[in-house]
Structures are given as C-alpha cells and as structure tokens.
Design an enzyme around this catalytic site. Structure first.
Site, PDB file in Angstrom:
ATOM      1  N   ASP A 197       0.853  -1.187   0.000  1.00 55.70           N
ATOM      2  CA  ASP A 197       0.000   0.000   0.000  1.00 55.70           C
ATOM      3  C   ASP A 197       0.896   1.247   0.000  1.00 55.70           C
ATOM      4  OD1 ASP A 197      -3.059   0.801   0.521  1.00 55.70           O
ATOM      5  OD2 ASP A 197      -1.820   2.091   1.780  1.00 55.70           O
ATOM      6  N   TRP A 198       0.656   2.215   0.895  1.00 57.41           N
ATOM      7  CA  TRP A 198       1.500   3.405   0.933  1.00 57.41           C
ATOM      8  C   TRP A 198       2.940   3.084   1.310  1.00 57.41           C
ATOM      9  CZ3 TRP A 198       2.346   8.359  -0.219  1.00 57.41           C
ATOM     10  CH2 TRP A 198       1.298   9.072  -0.814  1.00 57.41           C
ATOM     11  N   TRP A 231     -12.943   5.054  -2.588  1.00 56.82           N
ATOM     12  CA  TRP A 231     -12.181   5.009  -1.342  1.00 56.82           C
ATOM     13  C   TRP A 231     -11.697   6.402  -0.950  1.00 56.82           C
ATOM     14  CZ3 TRP A 231     -10.678   3.968   3.160  1.00 56.82           C
ATOM     15  CH2 TRP A 231      -9.374   4.162   3.603  1.00 56.82           C
ATOM     16  N   ASP A 248      -7.994  -8.178  -4.217  1.00 58.63           N
ATOM     17  CA  ASP A 248      -7.905  -6.738  -3.975  1.00 58.63           C
ATOM     18  C   ASP A 248      -8.448  -6.027  -5.214  1.00 58.63           C
ATOM     19  OD1 ASP A 248      -7.188  -4.071  -3.711  1.00 58.63           O
ATOM     20  OD2 ASP A 248      -5.186  -4.483  -2.957  1.00 58.63           O
ATOM     21  N   HIS A 298      -6.552  -6.986   0.234  1.00 59.97           N
ATOM     22  CA  HIS A 298      -5.583  -5.895   0.189  1.00 59.97           C
ATOM     23  C   HIS A 298      -4.590  -5.991   1.343  1.00 59.97           C
ATOM     24  CE1 HIS A 298      -3.955  -1.935  -0.614  1.00 59.97           C
ATOM     25  NE2 HIS A 298      -4.209  -1.572   0.631  1.00 59.97           N
TER      26      HIS A 298
END
Length: 298
Positions: free
Chosen positions: A123-124, A164, A250, A279
């Site tokens: 993710d980030w 999102w 995901d 995810h």
C-alpha cells in the site's frame, strides 16, 4: 505544527503484539523533528528486513510476520509512519505531503544506518518504499512488493479508488479496524480490529490516515509526479532481486504486479505469486508471506 502523541496505555495488552517500543527523531526538509516509533526485533547483526505498512494501518499489521523472520535469524524492523501507530501525529491534513513522508522514512533509514536491506512494502509503504529504493538503491539488496505500486499519473484511476478517496475524506466515522476488516478475505476478530484503532483515541488523531488517499498522485500536475517518474525510470534499471507477492482479492491493486514485473529487470525469473488474500494480505497470510521471504532469501 500541532502534534499529538498517543498515550502508551492505549497499546497495553494488544493481542499478538509483545514487541518493545523503539523511537528515533526524524525531520523532513521543512519540518521540526518528530518522534517515529519502530519495532526492532532479532539479532542486531542479522540481515535487516524492513516492513513498511500503508493506509490506514501501523506496525501491528506485521505482528504475525515478525516472529518467523526473527526465528530465521533476521533483524526485523517495522516503523510506524508519521501519523500512525505509536509515532507522532500532526493534527492538520496539510501537515502531510508525499514528499514529507518520503523524507521522514529516509531520515529513519539514515538514523539507523541501514544497508543490505530486504524490504517488504505494501500500500503506501510501496509508494514511499519504492521511491526510497530508487533514490537510495545502495541501502537495499532485495525488494518484495505486496499489493502496492508507484503511481506516475500516466495510468487510469480505478473507480474503486475514487470511491475510497471520497470515503476517507467525507465519512463521519473513520475506523481503521473496520477498514482492515473490509480489506481481507478472512474474518478479523473484534480484538484485532480494536487494536488497529488503538492509536486514535479521537478524530483529532486521524488527520494522517484520512489524508493519505488524497496524496496519491493521480494527475500529471501533482507535485509528486516528477520525482515518482524519475524513481520509476530508476526501477527500470533495478537488477537486484525483486519479488511480487500479491493478494489476488484486492479490487484496486490486485493486478498491479503485472506492470512492475514487466518493468523491473530484477523481477525476471522470480517466484511471483498471487495468493488468496485481500488488500491487507499480511492480515490474511502473514506467516505464509514470511515463509516465502525466508525461502526466497535462502
């Protein structure tokens, strides 16, 4: 900059998270020093494995990966990004920028003088980790990406991401535990969902978590795009081992491994896989991910 610090009492007795806290001060080029928390387990002379979390989690996400990696002899480090977990939390959304996050984590790498790193980014954690890997390749020996990417604003934005982003900005109640539960294929126990919310005793602590989706550079004029495009070009010359282990379930990033594998030379011939996970694949399959990293390193 107004900064909050979550009370240690909020983290007492969290299930599966017995790790001692460690702290170091980090600063971006235009900020005062802030306190960053990190897990640091295993022998100090072991090869370092760095685990970078994303939105809206913290190092708790890696609690089932850390013990098997330590048992295999690695020094395992998992920082909490600024605004998350046990790290300091600026209270204004504008306090958070993509560049500052990159600089804060870079300062953490430099403060600990980490080299020969195997990194797992998600993710980030991938938006930050892949930037740093491209800009400071000498610190890294291997890279594993799980449900992450490096956006350069030259691909379309999935509708699920736009939904999102709007949710993060406008929902009156932002529960990190609820979000993690919606991003897995296995049922997340209530005590674990509560643990993901532990760093945020009130909405004032959530500025960073709410802001992250807005910082993804999706338009060419975003200030992060030039640096990301330069990093993407550098990854196109990356010949060190590069592995993608993705959760197939995901809707936003489940297929983002394909362009990474095609672009990065070090990805050729590696045991890439998509597993039954969402995810937050660390929550669904943490021990399996650790076993795969250990086998890959052997």
């Amino acid at each position: 900059m107004d900064v909050l610090r979550t009370s240690d009492a909020r983290f007492a007795g969290l299930p599966g998270y017995p790790f001692a806290p460690n702290y170091v001060d980090v600063a971006a080029s235009d900020t005062e020093p802030l306190r960053m928390h990190y897990v640091d387990e295993g022998p100090r002379d072991g090869r370092p494995v760095v685990l970078l979390h994303g939105e809206p989690t913290w190092s708790y996400l890696y609690r089932t990966m850390i013990p098997p990696l330590v048992d295999a002899g690695y020094r395992v480090l998992a920082p909490d990004l600024i605004g998350f977990g046990k790290s300091d939390k600026p209270t204004r959304p504008d306090d958070y920028t993509y560049l500052r996050h990159v600089e804060w984590v870079t300062a953490w790498f430099e403060a600990l003088d980490l080299t020969d790193v195997t990194a797992f980014v998600q993710d980030w954690g991938s938006l930050i980790g892949l930037r740093i890997a491209a800009e400071q390749e000498h610190r890294f020996s291997r890279m594993v990406v799980g449900n992450g990417f490096l956006p350069t604003a030259d691909r379309g934005t999935p509708p699920a991401f736009r939904i999102w982003r709007a949710f993060a900005r406008y929902t009156p109640v932002f529960s990190c535990g609820f979000i993690v539960g919606r991003g897995t294929v296995t049922k997340v126990p209530r005590a674990v969902r509560v643990a993901y919310d532990a760093p945020y005793p009130s909405s004032k602590y959530l500025a960073g978590a709410r802001q992250f989706p807005n910082l993804v550079p999706t338009e060419p004029d975003d200030p992060a795009v030039p640096a990301n495009r330069a990093a993407w070009a550098a990854l196109g010359r990356w010949e060190k081992p590069f592995l993608c282990l993705f959760g197939a379930n995901d809707p936003i990033l489940g297929k983002a491994d394909k362009p990474l594998i095609a672009h990065v030379p070090g990805a050729a011939g590696q045991p890439h896989d998509r597993i039954r996970a969402g995810h937050f694949l660390q929550e669904d399959a943490g021990p399996e991910l650790a076993r795969r990293i250990i086998a890959w390193e052997a």
